[in-house]
Structure formats: C-alpha cells, structure tokens
Scaffold this active site. Sequence first.
Site, PDB file in Angstrom:
ATOM      1  N   ARG A  82      53.513  41.375  34.843  1.00  0.00           N
ATOM      2  CA  ARG A  82      52.411  40.333  34.531  1.00  0.00           C
ATOM      3  C   ARG A  82      51.456  41.049  33.441  1.00  0.00           C
ATOM      4  NH1 ARG A  82      47.296  38.457  37.437  1.00  0.00           N
ATOM      5  NH2 ARG A  82      46.456  36.936  35.630  1.00  0.00           N
ATOM      6  N   HIS A 119      43.366  35.673  29.276  1.00  0.00           N
ATOM      7  CA  HIS A 119      42.668  36.282  30.383  1.00  0.00           C
ATOM      8  C   HIS A 119      41.210  37.016  29.722  1.00  0.00           C
ATOM      9  CE1 HIS A 119      43.428  39.323  34.324  1.00  0.00           C
ATOM     10  NE2 HIS A 119      42.330  39.655  33.711  1.00  0.00           N
ATOM     11  N   GLU A 160      41.911  33.547  36.655  1.00  0.00           N
ATOM     12  CA  GLU A 160      40.461  33.347  37.159  1.00  0.00           C
ATOM     13  C   GLU A 160      39.528  32.650  36.268  1.00  0.00           C
ATOM     14  OE1 GLU A 160      39.206  37.280  38.177  1.00  0.00           O
ATOM     15  OE2 GLU A 160      41.202  37.350  39.632  1.00  0.00           O
ATOM     16  N   ASN A 281      44.890  34.966  43.373  1.00  0.00           N
ATOM     17  CA  ASN A 281      44.271  36.582  43.172  1.00  0.00           C
ATOM     18  C   ASN A 281      43.367  36.576  44.146  1.00  0.00           C
ATOM     19  OD1 ASN A 281      45.626  36.438  40.643  1.00  0.00           O
ATOM     20  ND2 ASN A 281      43.609  36.773  39.423  1.00  0.00           N
ATOM     21  N   TYR A 283      41.239  39.537  46.688  1.00  0.00           N
ATOM     22  CA  TYR A 283      40.531  40.746  46.933  1.00  0.00           C
ATOM     23  C   TYR A 283      39.816  40.843  48.169  1.00  0.00           C
ATOM     24  CZ  TYR A 283      41.783  42.046  42.253  1.00  0.00           C
ATOM     25  OH  TYR A 283      42.898  42.256  41.071  1.00  0.00           O
ATOM     26  N   GLU A 353      47.667  38.910  41.866  1.00  0.00           N
ATOM     27  CA  GLU A 353      46.832  40.187  42.020  1.00  0.00           C
ATOM     28  C   GLU A 353      46.496  40.082  43.251  1.00  0.00           C
ATOM     29  OE1 GLU A 353      43.034  40.316  39.567  1.00  0.00           O
ATOM     30  OE2 GLU A 353      44.235  39.441  37.615  1.00  0.00           O
TER      31      GLU A 353
END
Length: 440
Positions: A82, A119, A160, A281, A283, A353
């Site tokens: 990606r 992005h 995002e 994504n 985290y 991600e």
Amino acid sequence: MIARMATNPLPQFPPGFLWGVSTSAHQIEGAADERDPSVWDAFTAEPGRIKDGSTAEVACDHYHRYPEDVALLAGLGVDAYRFSVSWPRVNSPGGLDFYDRLVDELCAADVRPVPTLFHWDLPLELDWMSRDTAARFADHAAVVAERLGDRVKKWITLNEPAEHTLLGHALGAHAPGRRLLFDALPVAHHQLLAHGLAVRALRAAGADDIGIANSHGPTWAASRRTEDVEAADFYDVLLNRLFADPLLLGRYPEGIGELLPGDVESDLKVIAEPLDWYGVNYYQPTKVGAPEGAEIEFSGLTLPADLPFSVRELEGYPVTDFGWPVVPEALTELLVGLRERYGDRLPPVVITENGCSYEGIDDQERIAFLDGHLRALHRALEQGVDVRGYFVWSLMDNFEWAEGYARRFGLVHVDYDTLERTPKASYAWLRDALRTQARR
Ligand code: IFM
C-alpha cells in the site's frame, strides 16, 4: 538480521488473507523538486512547525530508490504494497510516469500494488474548505485509474480523513495548519464527498475492489460518571463515527448534519456509495473524560482547554517511543464493536495500518507489538468479524509529519545521512512468520 524473540507460531489466517505493508508518498518519496508543491511543503517551511526542523525534500529518496524498496518488499514475502499517489506529482509533467514504473516493478516482483489516492499532501492551490476540491479529487482519481487501472486492481480513496480534518484544520498541528476547531467540519464533509465521487470515477474506469483507510480506536470513558461517559461519547463521534456513519449508514451522527453546508442529504447518497471493503487503521484506544478546563498535551499535540472533553493518560500499559499505549486487545474490541454497530452494512474489513515507533535495529518491542496485534486480530476473526487483510505501518522509517524523522515506524531502518536501508529484526520476524502461513 536476527529475529531473536522466540514466539509461538502465529495462528493460521484464512487462505487468501492479504498480507502487506504501507507507506505514503510525502513520507518516503523525496524528489520534491520534481513535482508541484503541496500544503505540506508550505507548512514545513514555516518555522517551528516540524519538531526537528526537518523537511521531506529528500525523505527516503524512494522516488529514485524504488527498485531497492520493491526488492525489500519481495524479500519480505508480502502479497501487497500500500503506497500513496502524490496528487501534486500526478499534476506535474511526467509525474504519473513514476507510478507507472513503480507499479511495473511491483508486478514483476509479484507484489500487488494498492494505491491510496490521497494521503494528506494536497496540491498547494487546493483547499478542503472548498466544495470544488471534491470534484477535483474525482478528476484526479479518473486520471490515475486510466493510467494504472490495467495493473492496479485494489484501490483506496482517502487515508484517515479524520486526522487530516482534526490535526490539519481543527488543531493546526498538521498542514495546512489551521486552527478552526469545530468550524473545520466542512473539511470532513468535502473529503467524504470527494471519496464518494472518486468511488464513482473508479467504478466508471472498471474498478471493483475499492476501499477507504479510516482511523479507528476504542474510546474508553474515564469513569462511569455521566459527564465522563457523555464526553467520551462526543470524542467517539469525532474519531470513530463522523466518517464511518456517513460511509456505512448514509447519515451523519446526530447533531452533525445540521452544522454542514449545502444539500447534505443529497451528498450523503454519493458518500454512501457501496464499498467493496472497509480499511481500518488502528494504533491505540483513548481514555476520555469530562473537560478539566486546562490545555492537554496528547500525542505531541496541545489540545485547547475549551473542548467538550479531556483526553486522559491511559495507565498500566507499555508505551511506544511515541508514548502511545500498546493495547492489542483493543483491536479485537474495536473490530467486534464495528461489526456490532454496522452489522451487514460493514463490508469485509482490511487493517490498512497498524504499527509502532521504536528506535533501534534489534527492535524486539516491535516484534512483540506485531505478534500481539496479529493474535488480537485473529481473535476478532474467531468471533466472526470478516477481516481479509493486514498491512503493517510501515515498510521503512520515514518522515513522521510534525514529528519529523524522530519517530521510526519502519520494519526497515533508514540512515538519513546515507539513505542506506537496513532490515530490522522485525522484518526478519515478519518474513519468517509469513512463511508459517498456508497463504493460499
Ligand atoms: O505516519 C502516519 C500515517 O501517515 C498515517 N497513520 C498514522 C501513521 C503514524 O502516525
């Protein structure tokens, strides 16, 4: 290159599960003088914006060294890569030729190209506060699809949009550096509209494997007190539902639609164009409570005192070098929660991600992080969530936005003086872990 940490083999993921790694154009390409400027170039040039005073003019010089980077991908044994297509580069003479070469190199190495069309590196002359930018993005999508669509099968529209709205336009910590707080809402809406128009443009070009990469993380209320629960709910709307609800349910969370410009109802029909899969994504989770009337330092940001919530420290977990808590089990919770909230409206999920920043080449902490998160992901599969792929952030150390080069998220170490790439212990660990998977 030694993967010392002895771990039990990972559980088997389903045949056809897509294994990949992610990067983005502005963070790795460099060659800034061979493309038009973006909002990030202008932001970076403002004194004090980037913590270590660095720029992305050279970054990892991936633009010139992409064959070496593709060889690293092939050596890792991933199915897919990606990357993002820099919109300002696409607008520059010869810019698309670079992605043509990259895609050819990937195909020759048997690594599937998965481009993200935006992005965060918006062409400098554009502005997400303007509705017209959504239409311009659909044109960009059509141009890229026409050139690469014969070899690219899997597409991502935006990365995002929540962070780009909040960090870039509400809090001013990212480009373009605006501090509009809640007046930044049109930026969210215009990105969503851009996404929907781009889905239509990609479909018109024959694409049938389209997703978006949205950031998500569980929000945990600081206590059961009503004011903490309400504040956490508000934060959850901003981070998790503001983007997912319009995409998957065709409506904004309560109270948001009224704050937006234009004919929101008709835009929502475009925004909710069906997706083939939904990118997540992940985290960290966030602990949130009632406002405390003081500025808060969080993840390198200064949050103003007058927000209707306060972000609290999540105690009792190890943290990465970025100070982010490491909570693999929250990934299971997140995925199960998405399935519960969206039911049949949630298409198959791909983790687009997941990763962590740590110093050092013998990065045992990163191995533990990936091992823990992959097991947590597998638990979500066992609980019936349809997850089809997992991409590590990131292939290599890179320009971590306002943090500059101080945060290292890579499986591959980059020496920013010599640009030499050195695979870390985590690279060897992932390569070996993938060899234990049945794959097909
Ligand atoms: O580096 C970023 C990436 O560009 C978007 N998602 C989060 C990563 C780590 O902060």
